[in-house]
Design a protein around this motif. Structure first.
Motif, PDB file in Angstrom:
ATOM      1  N   SER A  81      38.715  47.332 -21.759  1.00  0.00           N
ATOM      2  CA  SER A  81      38.899  47.388 -20.312  1.00  0.00           C
ATOM      3  C   SER A  81      38.794  46.013 -19.656  1.00  0.00           C
ATOM      4  CB  SER A  81      37.855  48.315 -19.686  1.00  0.00           C
ATOM      5  OG  SER A  81      38.068  49.654 -20.069  1.00  0.00           O
ATOM      6  N   MET A  82      37.891  45.173 -20.147  1.00  0.00           N
ATOM      7  CA  MET A  82      37.718  43.859 -19.527  1.00  0.00           C
ATOM      8  C   MET A  82      38.978  43.012 -19.625  1.00  0.00           C
ATOM      9  SD  MET A  82      33.807  42.500 -20.191  1.00  0.00           S
ATOM     10  CE  MET A  82      34.087  40.995 -19.242  1.00  0.00           C
ATOM     11  N   VAL A  83      39.672  43.101 -20.763  1.00  0.00           N
ATOM     12  CA  VAL A  83      40.893  42.300 -20.925  1.00  0.00           C
ATOM     13  C   VAL A  83      41.917  42.639 -19.836  1.00  0.00           C
ATOM     14  CG1 VAL A  83      42.890  41.904 -22.414  1.00  0.00           C
ATOM     15  CG2 VAL A  83      40.595  41.769 -23.373  1.00  0.00           C
ATOM     16  N   PRO A  84      42.318  43.906 -19.671  1.00  0.00           N
ATOM     17  CA  PRO A  84      43.277  44.194 -18.601  1.00  0.00           C
ATOM     18  C   PRO A  84      42.707  43.977 -17.194  1.00  0.00           C
ATOM     19  CG  PRO A  84      42.553  46.234 -19.658  1.00  0.00           C
ATOM     20  CD  PRO A  84      42.068  45.105 -20.506  1.00  0.00           C
ATOM     21  N   LEU A  85      41.422  44.235 -16.988  1.00  0.00           N
ATOM     22  CA  LEU A  85      40.842  43.973 -15.676  1.00  0.00           C
ATOM     23  C   LEU A  85      41.013  42.515 -15.273  1.00  0.00           C
ATOM     24  CD1 LEU A  85      37.495  45.987 -15.693  1.00  0.00           C
ATOM     25  CD2 LEU A  85      39.300  46.188 -13.984  1.00  0.00           C
ATOM     26  N   ASN A  86      40.883  41.630 -16.241  1.00  0.00           N
ATOM     27  CA  ASN A  86      40.937  40.204 -15.955  1.00  0.00           C
ATOM     28  C   ASN A  86      42.349  39.614 -16.001  1.00  0.00           C
ATOM     29  OD1 ASN A  86      38.045  38.613 -15.893  1.00  0.00           O
ATOM     30  ND2 ASN A  86      37.891  40.571 -16.975  1.00  0.00           N
ATOM     31  N   THR A  89      47.429  41.774 -14.109  1.00  0.00           N
ATOM     32  CA  THR A  89      47.521  41.761 -12.652  1.00  0.00           C
ATOM     33  C   THR A  89      48.743  42.551 -12.179  1.00  0.00           C
ATOM     34  OG1 THR A  89      48.640  39.630 -12.828  1.00  0.00           O
ATOM     35  CG2 THR A  89      46.283  39.599 -12.382  1.00  0.00           C
ATOM     36  N   GLU A  90      48.791  42.797 -10.899  1.00  0.00           N
ATOM     37  CA  GLU A  90      49.859  43.612 -10.314  1.00  0.00           C
ATOM     38  C   GLU A  90      51.231  43.007 -10.611  1.00  0.00           C
ATOM     39  OE1 GLU A  90      51.102  45.508  -5.958  1.00  0.00           O
ATOM     40  OE2 GLU A  90      49.251  44.344  -6.198  1.00  0.00           O
ATOM     41  N   GLY A  91      52.164  43.868 -11.010  1.00  0.00           N
ATOM     42  CA  GLY A  91      53.513  43.417 -11.323  1.00  0.00           C
ATOM     43  C   GLY A  91      53.697  42.975 -12.755  1.00  0.00           C
ATOM     44  N   LYS A  92      52.619  42.956 -13.527  1.00  0.00           N
ATOM     45  CA  LYS A  92      52.673  42.560 -14.933  1.00  0.00           C
ATOM     46  C   LYS A  92      52.526  43.786 -15.828  1.00  0.00           C
ATOM     47  CE  LYS A  92      52.591  37.935 -14.589  1.00  0.00           C
ATOM     48  NZ  LYS A  92      53.508  37.011 -15.297  1.00  0.00           N
ATOM     49  N   SER A  93      52.888  43.619 -17.097  1.00  0.00           N
ATOM     50  CA  SER A  93      52.615  44.650 -18.095  1.00  0.00           C
ATOM     51  C   SER A  93      51.931  43.988 -19.283  1.00  0.00           C
ATOM     52  CB  SER A  93      53.906  45.346 -18.553  1.00  0.00           C
ATOM     53  OG  SER A  93      54.695  44.477 -19.340  1.00  0.00           O
ATOM     54  N   ALA A  94      51.207  44.785 -20.057  1.00  0.00           N
ATOM     55  CA  ALA A  94      50.515  44.289 -21.243  1.00  0.00           C
ATOM     56  C   ALA A  94      51.202  44.845 -22.480  1.00  0.00           C
ATOM     57  CB  ALA A  94      49.051  44.712 -21.213  1.00  0.00           C
ATOM     58  N   SER A  95      51.453  44.004 -23.468  1.00  0.00           N
ATOM     59  CA  SER A  95      52.147  44.418 -24.683  1.00  0.00           C
ATOM     60  C   SER A  95      51.152  44.581 -25.828  1.00  0.00           C
ATOM     61  CB  SER A  95      53.221  43.392 -25.058  1.00  0.00           C
ATOM     62  OG  SER A  95      54.251  43.380 -24.090  1.00  0.00           O
ATOM     63  N   ALA A 106      42.539  50.593 -27.361  1.00  0.00           N
ATOM     64  CA  ALA A 106      42.668  49.439 -26.479  1.00  0.00           C
ATOM     65  C   ALA A 106      43.839  49.625 -25.519  1.00  0.00           C
ATOM     66  CB  ALA A 106      42.860  48.164 -27.304  1.00  0.00           C
ATOM     67  N   GLN A 107      44.957  50.109 -26.036  1.00  0.00           N
ATOM     68  CA  GLN A 107      46.118  50.332 -25.183  1.00  0.00           C
ATOM     69  C   GLN A 107      45.859  51.442 -24.163  1.00  0.00           C
ATOM     70  OE1 GLN A 107      49.777  52.362 -26.557  1.00  0.00           O
ATOM     71  NE2 GLN A 107      50.831  50.441 -26.088  1.00  0.00           N
ATOM     72  N   ALA A 111      46.154  51.158 -20.155  1.00  0.00           N
ATOM     73  CA  ALA A 111      47.096  52.010 -19.427  1.00  0.00           C
ATOM     74  C   ALA A 111      46.441  52.659 -18.214  1.00  0.00           C
ATOM     75  CB  ALA A 111      47.659  53.082 -20.353  1.00  0.00           C
ATOM     76  N   ALA A 112      45.114  52.794 -18.243  1.00  0.00           N
ATOM     77  CA  ALA A 112      44.406  53.360 -17.092  1.00  0.00           C
ATOM     78  C   ALA A 112      44.308  52.353 -15.952  1.00  0.00           C
ATOM     79  CB  ALA A 112      43.004  53.800 -17.512  1.00  0.00           C
ATOM     80  N   LEU A 113      44.642  51.091 -16.246  1.00  0.00           N
ATOM     81  CA  LEU A 113      44.486  50.035 -15.252  1.00  0.00           C
ATOM     82  C   LEU A 113      45.807  49.393 -14.828  1.00  0.00           C
ATOM     83  CD1 LEU A 113      41.389  48.408 -16.947  1.00  0.00           C
ATOM     84  CD2 LEU A 113      41.368  49.570 -14.733  1.00  0.00           C
ATOM     85  N   GLY A 114      46.856  49.629 -15.603  1.00  0.00           N
ATOM     86  CA  GLY A 114      48.132  48.997 -15.286  1.00  0.00           C
ATOM     87  C   GLY A 114      49.217  49.433 -16.247  1.00  0.00           C
ATOM     88  N   ASN A 115      50.316  48.725 -16.232  1.00  0.00           N
ATOM     89  CA  ASN A 115      51.458  49.054 -17.082  1.00  0.00           C
ATOM     90  C   ASN A 115      51.285  48.467 -18.478  1.00  0.00           C
ATOM     91  OD1 ASN A 115      52.908  50.376 -14.984  1.00  0.00           O
ATOM     92  ND2 ASN A 115      53.536  48.382 -14.167  1.00  0.00           N
ATOM     93  N   VAL A 116      51.589  49.280 -19.493  1.00  0.00           N
ATOM     94  CA  VAL A 116      51.496  48.804 -20.876  1.00  0.00           C
ATOM     95  C   VAL A 116      52.830  49.037 -21.576  1.00  0.00           C
ATOM     96  CG1 VAL A 116      49.019  49.196 -21.036  1.00  0.00           C
ATOM     97  CG2 VAL A 116      50.599  50.996 -21.760  1.00  0.00           C
TER      98      VAL A 116
END
Length: 361
Positions: A81-86, A89-95, A106-107, A111-116
Motif C-alpha cells: 500500500s505504501m508504494v502506490p500511496l507515495n 498519483t492521479e492520472g497515472k497507472s502502476a504496472s 501487491a497489485q 488497485a484499491a488506490l488507483g489504476n493498475v
C-alpha cells in the motif's frame, strides 16, 4: 540437544554466531544495564545500533550513496500500500508483473488506490516460470513497474532484473535480499521483510533512490510517507529496536563470511545439491519451477503420489527436518535455502532424499 534442520520459509534461521552474540550482549548492551529493547530510541546508545545497521547494510550490499536506507514496520505487506500511496498519483497507472501470490497481493492493494496494469503474468501456467516482459508495452502514464524478485510459494526467481526501463523499477525482495548482488543501476527501490535473510521479523528494509524519493506524493499522511521517514532517519516514531539490532548483527556476520558475493556463491552450491537429486531421480521427485526460472532460495517439488509425499514429510519430521511442507495453497514440498542454512544441513537433506527414494522406488 537434538539437531534441528530448519528449512522454514519464514521466519527462517538466524546465523548461530548472531544468536550467540545477541545472547551475550542484547540484554545488557555495552554494560548499560539495559536491554536493547529497553533503551530510548533517542539515546546515543541506541543510535549507535541504528546507524551501524544502516552503514553495514550499505557496505555489504554495495548500496550507492544516491540511495536512502529506511527501517520501517508493518512487514513487506504494508509496502504493497505504501508504494502506490507515495507514487501512484492521479492520472497515472502502476504496472505489475505477476509471478505468484505476493505479486498478486501487491497489485490488489494498489488497485484499491488507483489504476493498475498487468504488464506480464505466468498465472495461466501455474507460475512455473518468470514470464517474458516487453517493456515497450508499458502504458505511457505508468508511474512505476513492480516485480517480486523471488517467489517463495512457487519456487521461481528472476534470473536478472529489468533493463533499460524508462520508468522507476520497484522490487519486492523479501525472500532473496542479501543473497545475490544487485545491479543498482537497474532498480529504483527495493523492499524486504527482514525475517528470511536479514534478521528477525519486525523490521522492513526499504532502499530507495533519492530522486524517486523526491518525487513522492507530499499529501500522504506522515506515518505512511517515505519522505517523512527518510527525513527523520527512520526515527520518526519508535522503531523496532531489537529487530534492527539483529539486522545489524546479521550484516556483520555476512561481512565476516565474505559479503553478499559469498552468500550468492553458497546459495548456488546449496541449491545445486537439491536440484541435482530432483533432476537425477527419473521422476521420483518433480520440480515445480521451469529450470530457467528456478529459485536459489525456495526449491519446490512434488513426489509421485500424495501418499509418498505424506510419508516423505512424516519421515523427514522424525529425522529432525522442519519446514519442508509446501505452502498450504499449493501443497507438495519446499526447501527454503536462506543464507543462515548451513551447507551441512543441506547435505544431510540430500542424503535423506536419496535414502527415501531408494527405499520407496
Amino acid at each position: 540437544m537434538t539437531t534441528v534442520y530448519n528449512f522454514n520459509a519464514g521466519p527462517s534461521p538466524i546465523p548461530a554466531p548472531v544468536l550467540e552474540k545477541a545472547k551475550e550482549e542484547m540484554f545488557n548492551f555495552e554494560q548499560s544495564n539495559m536491554a536493547v529493547m529497553e533503551m530510548s530510541h533517542r539515546s546515543p546508545l541506541y543510535e549507535k545500533i541504528h546507524f551501524h545497521a544502516m552503514d553495514q547494510l550499505r557496505e555489504i550490499f554495495h548500496i550507492p550513496e544516491d540511495f536512502d536506507i529506511l527501517f520501517l514496520q508493518g512487514g513487506a505487506s504494508l509496502q504493497f500500500s505504501m508504494v502506490p500511496l507515495n507514487f501512484l498519483t492521479e492520472g497515472k497507472s502502476a504496472s505489475y508483473v505477476l509471478t505468484g501470490s505476493w505479486s498478486e497481493k501487491a497489485q490488489k492493494e494498489a488497485a484499491a488506490l488507483g489504476n493498475v496494469h498487468t504488464l506480464a503474468s505466468s498465472k495461466d501456467q501455474d507460475y512455473k516460470w518468470i514470464p517474458h516482459v516487453d517493456y515497450t508495452e508499458l502504458p505511457e502514464n505508468s508511474a512505476y513497474v513492480h516485480i517480486t524478485s523471488n517467489n517463495t510459494i512457487y519456487g521461481t526467481q528472476w534470473p536478472d532484473f529489468p533493463n533499460n526501463v524508462n520508468i522507476p523499477v520497484i522490487a519486492d525482495m523479501s525472500s532473496d535480499i542479501l543473497s545475490r548482488e544487485i545491479p543498482w543501476e537497474k532498480l529504483d527501490m527495493v523492499y524486504a521483510g527482514a525475517q528470511k535473510n536479514a534478521g528477525m521479523s519486525g523490521v522492513t528494509i526499504v532502499i530507495m533512490r533519492k530522486s524517486l524519493l523526491e518525487s513522492a506524493n507530499s499529501k500522504v499522511p506522515p506515518s505512511l510517507s517515505y519522505k517523512q521517514h527518510a527525513s527523520k532517519d527512520s526515527l520518526y516514531n519508535t522503531p523496532p529496536t531489537a529487530a534492527i539490532y539483529i539486522t545489524g548483527l546479521v550484516a556483520d556476520w555476512i561481512n565476516e563470511q565474505g559479503g553478499v558475493e559469498e552468500m550468492e556463491r553458497l546459495a548456488k552450491e546449496k541449491a545445486k545439491l537439491v536440484y541435482d537429486i530432483i533432476d537425477d531421480s527419473n521422476g521420483f521427485y518433480t520440480g515445480h519451477a521451469a529450470v530457467s526460472s528456478r529459485s536459489l532460495m525456495n526449491i519446490t517439488f512434488r513426489l509421485q503420489t500424495e501418499e509418498l509425499e505424506k510419508a516423505f514429510l512424516t519421515e523427514a519430521k522424525e529425522a529432525g527436518f522442519v519446514g519442508l511442507n509446501g505452502h498450504r495453497s499449493v501443497g507438495g514440498c519446499r526447501v527454503s535455502n536462506y543464507n543462515a542454512v548451513p551447507i551441512e544441513h543441506v547435505e544431510v537433506l540430500r542424503d535423506f532424499m536419496i535414502s527415501f527414494m531408494k527405499r520407496n522406488k
